[in-house]
Design a protein around this motif. Structure first.
Motif, PDB file in Angstrom:
ATOM      1  N   UNK A 368     -82.675 -50.052   8.686  1.00  0.00           N
ATOM      2  CA  UNK A 368     -82.132 -50.557   9.964  1.00  0.00           C
ATOM      3  C   UNK A 368     -80.840 -50.245  10.718  1.00  0.00           C
ATOM      4  N   UNK A 369     -79.890 -49.813   9.658  1.00  0.00           N
ATOM      5  CA  UNK A 369     -78.467 -49.677  10.167  1.00  0.00           C
ATOM      6  C   UNK A 369     -77.897 -48.003  10.319  1.00  0.00           C
ATOM      7  N   UNK A 370     -78.654 -47.258   9.485  1.00  0.00           N
ATOM      8  CA  UNK A 370     -78.084 -45.838   9.331  1.00  0.00           C
ATOM      9  C   UNK A 370     -78.553 -45.527  10.799  1.00  0.00           C
ATOM     10  N   UNK A 371     -77.797 -44.285  11.397  1.00  0.00           N
ATOM     11  CA  UNK A 371     -78.075 -43.549  12.521  1.00  0.00           C
ATOM     12  C   UNK A 371     -79.519 -42.782  12.137  1.00  0.00           C
ATOM     13  N   UNK A 372     -80.429 -42.876  13.092  1.00  0.00           N
ATOM     14  CA  UNK A 372     -81.666 -42.011  12.795  1.00  0.00           C
ATOM     15  C   UNK A 372     -82.799 -42.637  13.373  1.00  0.00           C
ATOM     16  N   UNK A 377     -87.223 -46.660  13.562  1.00  0.00           N
ATOM     17  CA  UNK A 377     -88.626 -46.895  13.659  1.00  0.00           C
ATOM     18  C   UNK A 377     -89.762 -46.998  12.907  1.00  0.00           C
ATOM     19  N   UNK A 378     -89.772 -46.306  11.777  1.00  0.00           N
ATOM     20  CA  UNK A 378     -90.506 -46.665  10.745  1.00  0.00           C
ATOM     21  C   UNK A 378     -90.451 -47.987  10.195  1.00  0.00           C
ATOM     22  N   UNK A 379     -89.119 -48.418   9.652  1.00  0.00           N
ATOM     23  CA  UNK A 379     -88.949 -49.665   9.290  1.00  0.00           C
ATOM     24  C   UNK A 379     -89.361 -50.708   9.798  1.00  0.00           C
ATOM     25  N   UNK A 380     -89.006 -50.764  11.424  1.00  0.00           N
ATOM     26  CA  UNK A 380     -89.623 -51.709  12.278  1.00  0.00           C
ATOM     27  C   UNK A 380     -91.059 -51.826  12.271  1.00  0.00           C
TER      28      UNK A 380
END
Length: 417
Positions: A368-372, A377-380
């Motif tokens: 959720x927090x790291x740039x990338x 998108x995959x976590x959401x």
């Protein structure tokens, strides 16, 4: 004398409308009350995503060659704008949908991962080859493998749920397919992602309820694969060795430059931090400040309080997810919810452990927090799967009313007796 009853009085709803039919609007399931688990997961995901965008903006605000400080956060924001609505849309999907797309999704994600080996598309950095450049954007296909592998494991183990007492049915096709999928990432030397994929597989097997003696063998096999991968790389062995180096900066210019600056950033934050945007480490002192080491920037700028807030948000997410696992009666829901939860929460703990210098540098982002954009998108999307699992849970009020109704006749018969 005969009397006739007056005709029944018609209510406005019973009277036909002149010149046509009555139109009725039914909102159906769209506005049905959601469960507490749904609210916990959705709230934690939204708060972590918003918090992450703020910290990405802060960590990338150090101008590099005249670049706008908003360039990086705008790219991250594009994936957030795509991922958040997609999360809620996918939350409406039924379990049959996830079971049907499990095989095609895994095949597509594996083919996407193989693009990292195509000359002109694949990108190598820091000894790892795990990025693809398409249309001006860089993607990390292995991030989608985590979700698709969880769905595939759930679909396969659900179909074999009555056969999981047999070694053959447990290991085929789980072991061959998992080894093939993980091998596509291991070929790019991305050991951190390999460890998370292994965690997904082991989590799915655990929540499928296989016997302990069957679970030990794949767990030992996974440990052996990870150890062999680490031993086979001089760079990885140096990273592991740097954990045991003294803190007198003897390895500052060799193996622990990044890890030392991460710890120093956390330490300089104190209780309340230096203030949002006031990090010193982000000015070319801490590599990957907005990526793998964003937790160090949080600790430096917002102090211990900011770090505790992040940990509490992940704890709320974990509580909501594990309540789904505990309450569901569907083995498929239990398996995919357990695998996804171990992936997201486990990856967060690994990332934080790296920043605290408890684990070697593994190149694993903070969910959720790291740039990338690919990671976000995959976590959401994975949160969308969890939310759809939360919708399958029985309504607590209905269950309580049914239990109360079942107990009432029993109490009456006991009183009569």
């Amino acid at each position: 004398m005969t009397t006739t009853a007056p005709p029944p009085r018609q209510t406005p709803d019973d009277q036909p409308e002149r010149g046509g039919l009555i139109a009725r609007v039914s909102l159906g399931r769209a506005f049905r009350p959601v469960s507490g688990e749904f609210l916990l997961i959705a709230s934690a995901a939204l708060l972590l995503t918003g918090f992450g965008l703020v910290m990405v903006l802060s960590a990338t605000s150090a101008l590099d060659g005249g670049q706008s400080p908003f360039d990086h956060v705008m790219k991250q924001g594009v994936f957030a704008v795509l991922g958040i609505p997609l999360m809620f849309v996918l939350s409406r999907a039924r379990m049959e949908f996830w079971r049907k797309i499990a095989w095609p999704a895994l095949i597509f994600a594996t083919a996407f991962q193989l693009l990292v080996y195509v000359p002109g598309l694949g990108i190598a950095a820091n000894g790892n080859r795990n990025w693809v450049a398409i249309g001006g954007f860089q993607f990390q296909p292995a991030e989608f493998l985590k979700l698709t592998l969880a769905l595939w494991m759930g679909a396969v183990l659900w179909r074999k749920r009555r056969l999981l007492t047999s070694w053959a049915h447990v290991f085929i096709p789980v072991v061959p397919v998992s080894v093939l999928v993980i091998g596509t990432v291991l070929g790019g030397k991305d050991l951190g992602t390999v460890m998370i994929l292994v965690l997904v597989v082991l989590g799915a097997l655990f929540f499928a309820g296989i016997k302990l003696r069957m679970f030990i063998l794949p767990a030992l096999l996974s440990v052996v694969v990870v150890l062999l991968s680490a031993v086979g790389s001089e760079n990885r062995m140096e990273r592991i060795g740097s954990l045991f180096a003294p803190d007198d900066a003897s390895c500052y210019y060799t193996t622990c430059y990044q890890s030392l600056h991460g710890v120093w950033g956390l330490a300089s934050g104190g209780l309340l931090g230096l203030g949002l945007g006031n990090s010193k480490e982000k000015y070319d002192w801490l590599p990957a400040a907005a990526n793998d080491y964003i937790f160090a920037i949080i600790g430096e700028e917002l102090g211990l309080v900011g770090c505790v807030v992040v940990l509490l948000l992940f704890a709320l997410f974990a509580v909501g997810a594990f309540r789904i696992i505990r309450r569901t009666d569907d083995p498929f829901v239990r398996i995919i919810a357990g695998a996804i939860t171990l992936w997201i929460v486990g990856q967060a703990l690994v990332n934080i452990g790296v920043v605290l210098r408890v684990l070697p540098v593994l190149g694993v982002p903070l969910p959720f927090m790291s740039q990338g954009g690919t990671s976000l998108l995959s976590v959401l999307i994975a949160c969308g799967v969890l939310l759809s699992c939360a919708r399958t849970l029985p309504d607590r009020r209905a269950v309580a009313e049914a239990s109360r109704a079942a107990r009432t006749p029993a109490r009456r018969s006991a009183r009569r007796g």
